[in-house]
Design a protein around this motif. Structure first.
Motif, PDB file in Angstrom:
ATOM      1  N   GLY A  29       7.275  -2.092   5.250  1.00 21.83           N
ATOM      2  CA  GLY A  29       7.283  -2.820   6.520  1.00 21.83           C
ATOM      3  C   GLY A  29       7.423  -4.319   6.312  1.00 21.83           C
ATOM      4  N   ARG A  30       6.892  -5.070   7.269  1.00 23.07           N
ATOM      5  CA  ARG A  30       6.996  -6.532   7.197  1.00 23.07           C
ATOM      6  C   ARG A  30       6.267  -7.050   5.966  1.00 23.07           C
ATOM      7  NH1 ARG A  30       4.781 -10.988  11.648  1.00 23.07           N
ATOM      8  NH2 ARG A  30       4.686 -12.750  10.192  1.00 23.07           N
ATOM      9  N   THR A  31       6.953  -7.861   5.182  1.00 18.84           N
ATOM     10  CA  THR A  31       6.367  -8.460   3.990  1.00 18.84           C
ATOM     11  C   THR A  31       6.215  -9.965   4.184  1.00 18.84           C
ATOM     12  OG1 THR A  31       8.559  -8.719   2.993  1.00 18.84           O
ATOM     13  CG2 THR A  31       7.333  -6.706   2.454  1.00 18.84           C
ATOM     14  N   GLU A  32       5.415 -10.551   3.322  1.00 22.17           N
ATOM     15  CA  GLU A  32       5.263 -12.013   3.316  1.00 22.17           C
ATOM     16  C   GLU A  32       5.453 -12.511   1.882  1.00 22.17           C
ATOM     17  OE1 GLU A  32       5.089 -14.141   5.800  1.00 22.17           O
ATOM     18  OE2 GLU A  32       4.915 -12.749   7.470  1.00 22.17           O
ATOM     19  N   ASP A  33       4.381 -12.850   1.169  1.00 21.72           N
ATOM     20  CA  ASP A  33       4.526 -13.369  -0.191  1.00 21.72           C
ATOM     21  C   ASP A  33       4.630 -12.249  -1.220  1.00 21.72           C
ATOM     22  OD1 ASP A  33       4.458 -15.929   0.746  1.00 21.72           O
ATOM     23  OD2 ASP A  33       2.428 -16.378   0.071  1.00 21.72           O
ATOM     24  N   LEU A  34       5.114 -12.604  -2.397  1.00 23.62           N
ATOM     25  CA  LEU A  34       5.091 -11.714  -3.556  1.00 23.62           C
ATOM     26  C   LEU A  34       4.835 -12.551  -4.791  1.00 23.62           C
ATOM     27  CD1 LEU A  34       8.724 -10.430  -4.429  1.00 23.62           C
ATOM     28  CD2 LEU A  34       8.198 -12.650  -3.471  1.00 23.62           C
ATOM     29  N   ARG A  35       4.317 -11.902  -5.859  1.00 29.18           N
ATOM     30  CA  ARG A  35       3.905 -12.680  -7.025  1.00 29.18           C
ATOM     31  C   ARG A  35       3.934 -11.837  -8.283  1.00 29.18           C
ATOM     32  NH1 ARG A  35       4.071 -17.361  -9.184  1.00 29.18           N
ATOM     33  NH2 ARG A  35       2.166 -18.559  -9.529  1.00 29.18           N
ATOM     34  N   PHE A  36       4.526 -12.409  -9.362  1.00 31.33           N
ATOM     35  CA  PHE A  36       4.474 -11.799 -10.686  1.00 31.33           C
ATOM     36  C   PHE A  36       3.120 -12.076 -11.324  1.00 31.33           C
ATOM     37  CE2 PHE A  36       9.064 -12.322 -10.118  1.00 31.33           C
ATOM     38  CZ  PHE A  36       9.565 -11.147 -10.638  1.00 31.33           C
ATOM     39  N   SER A  37       2.614 -11.102 -12.099  1.00 35.40           N
ATOM     40  CA  SER A  37       1.376 -11.308 -12.846  1.00 35.40           C
ATOM     41  C   SER A  37       1.629 -12.222 -14.033  1.00 35.40           C
ATOM     42  CB  SER A  37       0.816  -9.975 -13.330  1.00 35.40           C
ATOM     43  OG  SER A  37       1.732  -9.327 -14.199  1.00 35.40           O
TER      44      SER A  37
ATOM     45  N   ASP B 193       1.209 -11.806 -17.168  1.00 33.80           N
ATOM     46  CA  ASP B 193       1.856 -11.146 -18.306  1.00 33.80           C
ATOM     47  C   ASP B 193       3.244 -10.618 -17.949  1.00 33.80           C
ATOM     48  OD1 ASP B 193       1.315  -8.912 -16.773  1.00 33.80           O
ATOM     49  OD2 ASP B 193      -0.042  -7.985 -18.221  1.00 33.80           O
ATOM     50  N   ASN B 194       3.678 -10.841 -16.718  1.00 29.96           N
ATOM     51  CA  ASN B 194       5.020 -10.480 -16.247  1.00 29.96           C
ATOM     52  C   ASN B 194       5.240  -8.970 -16.167  1.00 29.96           C
ATOM     53  OD1 ASN B 194       7.106 -12.154 -15.228  1.00 29.96           O
ATOM     54  ND2 ASN B 194       8.489 -11.519 -16.861  1.00 29.96           N
ATOM     55  N   ARG B 195       4.174  -8.191 -16.134  1.00 25.02           N
ATOM     56  CA  ARG B 195       4.305  -6.738 -16.115  1.00 25.02           C
ATOM     57  C   ARG B 195       4.070  -6.133 -14.731  1.00 25.02           C
ATOM     58  NH1 ARG B 195       4.328  -4.272 -20.998  1.00 25.02           N
ATOM     59  NH2 ARG B 195       3.207  -2.423 -20.256  1.00 25.02           N
ATOM     60  N   LEU B 196       3.528  -6.904 -13.814  1.00 26.25           N
ATOM     61  CA  LEU B 196       3.285  -6.426 -12.458  1.00 26.25           C
ATOM     62  C   LEU B 196       3.925  -7.375 -11.452  1.00 26.25           C
ATOM     63  CD1 LEU B 196      -0.537  -5.511 -12.641  1.00 26.25           C
ATOM     64  CD2 LEU B 196       1.415  -3.960 -12.915  1.00 26.25           C
ATOM     65  N   LEU B 197       4.325  -6.817 -10.324  1.00 24.21           N
ATOM     66  CA  LEU B 197       4.803  -7.602  -9.193  1.00 24.21           C
ATOM     67  C   LEU B 197       4.076  -7.094  -7.959  1.00 24.21           C
ATOM     68  CD1 LEU B 197       6.751  -9.706  -7.958  1.00 24.21           C
ATOM     69  CD2 LEU B 197       8.449  -7.879  -7.733  1.00 24.21           C
ATOM     70  N   ALA B 198       3.324  -7.967  -7.300  1.00 27.96           N
ATOM     71  CA  ALA B 198       2.547  -7.599  -6.121  1.00 27.96           C
ATOM     72  C   ALA B 198       3.247  -8.123  -4.874  1.00 27.96           C
ATOM     73  CB  ALA B 198       1.135  -8.166  -6.218  1.00 27.96           C
ATOM     74  N   ILE B 199       3.349  -7.268  -3.849  1.00 33.36           N
ATOM     75  CA  ILE B 199       4.023  -7.620  -2.597  1.00 33.36           C
ATOM     76  C   ILE B 199       3.035  -7.442  -1.455  1.00 33.36           C
ATOM     77  CG2 ILE B 199       5.982  -7.148  -1.068  1.00 33.36           C
ATOM     78  CD1 ILE B 199       7.434  -5.895  -3.432  1.00 33.36           C
ATOM     79  N   ALA B 200       2.932  -8.464  -0.600  1.00 32.05           N
ATOM     80  CA  ALA B 200       2.035  -8.426   0.554  1.00 32.05           C
ATOM     81  C   ALA B 200       2.655  -7.596   1.666  1.00 32.05           C
ATOM     82  CB  ALA B 200       1.746  -9.840   1.044  1.00 32.05           C
ATOM     83  N   GLY B 201       2.013  -6.477   2.000  1.00 29.85           N
ATOM     84  CA  GLY B 201       2.443  -5.642   3.117  1.00 29.85           C
ATOM     85  C   GLY B 201       1.706  -6.059   4.375  1.00 29.85           C
ATOM     86  N   TYR B 202       2.234  -7.048   5.057  1.00 31.10           N
ATOM     87  CA  TYR B 202       1.549  -7.695   6.178  1.00 31.10           C
ATOM     88  C   TYR B 202       1.293  -6.728   7.328  1.00 31.10           C
ATOM     89  CZ  TYR B 202       0.931 -11.064  10.037  1.00 31.10           C
ATOM     90  OH  TYR B 202       0.475 -11.762  11.113  1.00 31.10           O
ATOM     91  N   ALA B 203       2.329  -6.091   7.818  1.00 31.31           N
ATOM     92  CA  ALA B 203       2.208  -5.288   9.036  1.00 31.31           C
ATOM     93  C   ALA B 203       1.386  -4.028   8.817  1.00 31.31           C
ATOM     94  CB  ALA B 203       3.599  -4.929   9.566  1.00 31.31           C
TER      95      ALA B 203
END
Length: 335
Positions: A21-29, A31-41
């Motif tokens: 759904g609607r996303t906002e920010d995202l961020r690499f960890s 160690d560059n092994r994870l990517l987190a995505i904000a699921g706003y909605a």
């Protein structure tokens, strides 16, 4: 429109991205092994297990799995940043800031409900209100600063937490206010000298010089102009470029400099990262439809962008920064 990176992912990963759904920010960890995505909605966090590697024709990206996380401490997740490889701070625009330890198992398609290890609400006169994007800054003696954009009070607050005390808050302060109108994104330069804050209402990015005297009455030392409706903002690893996602267009704007961001400057280049059909599907207003979240991976080779109509796309950083000329662009006004 520059070509994106055709990342490798299973059907299950692609389905999870389509459903976020609607996303906002995202961020690499870190160690560059994870990517987190904000699921706003949908009030959830999508965590991807990711590899970025050098290929013969540029960087290769593979997503190996995902984990969908929910919590009573997650609401309309707008901002997030990693404190370390497994600890994440998120900003709920309809609530508070919460700090989470991520599950130890590898993301492999599971859904989990987790609880925050600490909730941060601030104290008057810097009580959190509509917290959005977050930047984490390590301090000494186990302390970590959380720099939080309070969207609708037009203020950036600083909250110092101590990991040795279970991330208990030890101080709160009003950090930035002058010149801001809906602060919608925030980033720190790698040399520690600058804070960049997207100002949605003024359609620019304000740059503040880090100093012991920095406070809510401090004037911005620099301004990135013609940013549209800026959201995600990031410094490249050498601090010579700043990338800004423009939620009101199909563009990411690129600003060039020499690491000294005083004065006003226009984009050195504006790069199209969304096709017109995708953009128009999300065009509910002049402020919407374009890229929102933006991050640069820790190898400084890939940028990731997200918006509701395109949950995730990757581009080679070199193809974006390479569109600019080196050094300070003409027309930069020094103060």
């Amino acid at each position: 429109m520059i070509p994106g990176i055709a990342f490798k992912a299973s059907a299950a990963v692609r389905a999870a991205l389509s459903a976020i759904g609607r996303t906002e920010d995202l961020r690499f960890s870190p160690d560059n092994r994870l990517l987190a995505i904000a699921g706003y909605a949908r009030k959830r966090l999508l965590v991807l297990r990711i590899d970025v590697e050098a290929g013969s024709d540029g960087p290769d990206v593979t997503i190996h799995g995902f984990m969908e996380l929910t919590s009573g401490d997650m609401g309309e997740i707008h901002g997030l940043d990693f404190i370390d490889d497994r600890t994440l701070a998120i900003g709920n625009r309809d609530g508070l800031v919460a700090i989470f330890n991520l599950p130890r198992e590898q993301p492999a398609g599971q859904s989990r409900e987790i609880s925050a290890i600490r909730r941060v609400k601030g104290r008057r006169p810097c009580k959190l209100n509509s917290p959005g994007s977050i930047a984490v800054r390590p301090e000494s003696r186990g302390r970590v600063s959380l720099l939080v954009c309070n969207n609708y009070t037009h203020l950036v607050t600083q909250h110092v937490v101590n990991r040795w005390l279970g991330y208990r808050t030890t101080s709160n302060q009003r950090l930035l206010e002058r010149g801001l109108d809906i602060p919608d994104g925030i980033a720190l330069s790698h040399d520690g000298g600058w804070i960049a804050v997207s100002s949605h209402g003024t359609q620019d990015v304000k740059l503040y010089r880090m100093s012991s005297s920095l406070g809510p009455d401090s004037e911005p030392a620099g301004v990135l102009q013609h940013a549209g409706y800026p959201h995600g903002v990031r410094f490249t690893a050498d601090d010579r470029h700043i990338l800004v996602a423009d939620a009101g267009s199909r563009m990411v704007h690129v600003y060039g400099g020499d690491g000294d961001w005083r004065g006003q400057r226009a984009p050195a280049a504006s790069v199209t990262v969304l096709d017109e059909e995708t953009f128009l599907r999300g065009r509910a207003s002049v402020e919407e439809g374009g890229p929102k979240g933006l991050d640069i991976d820790r190898s400084n080779s890939v940028i990731a962008v997200t918006c509701e109509e395109q949950a995730l796309a990757f581009y080679p950083l070199a193809s974006i920064v390479g569109t600019t000329r080196s050094g300070i662009e003409p027309g930069v006004a020094r103060r």
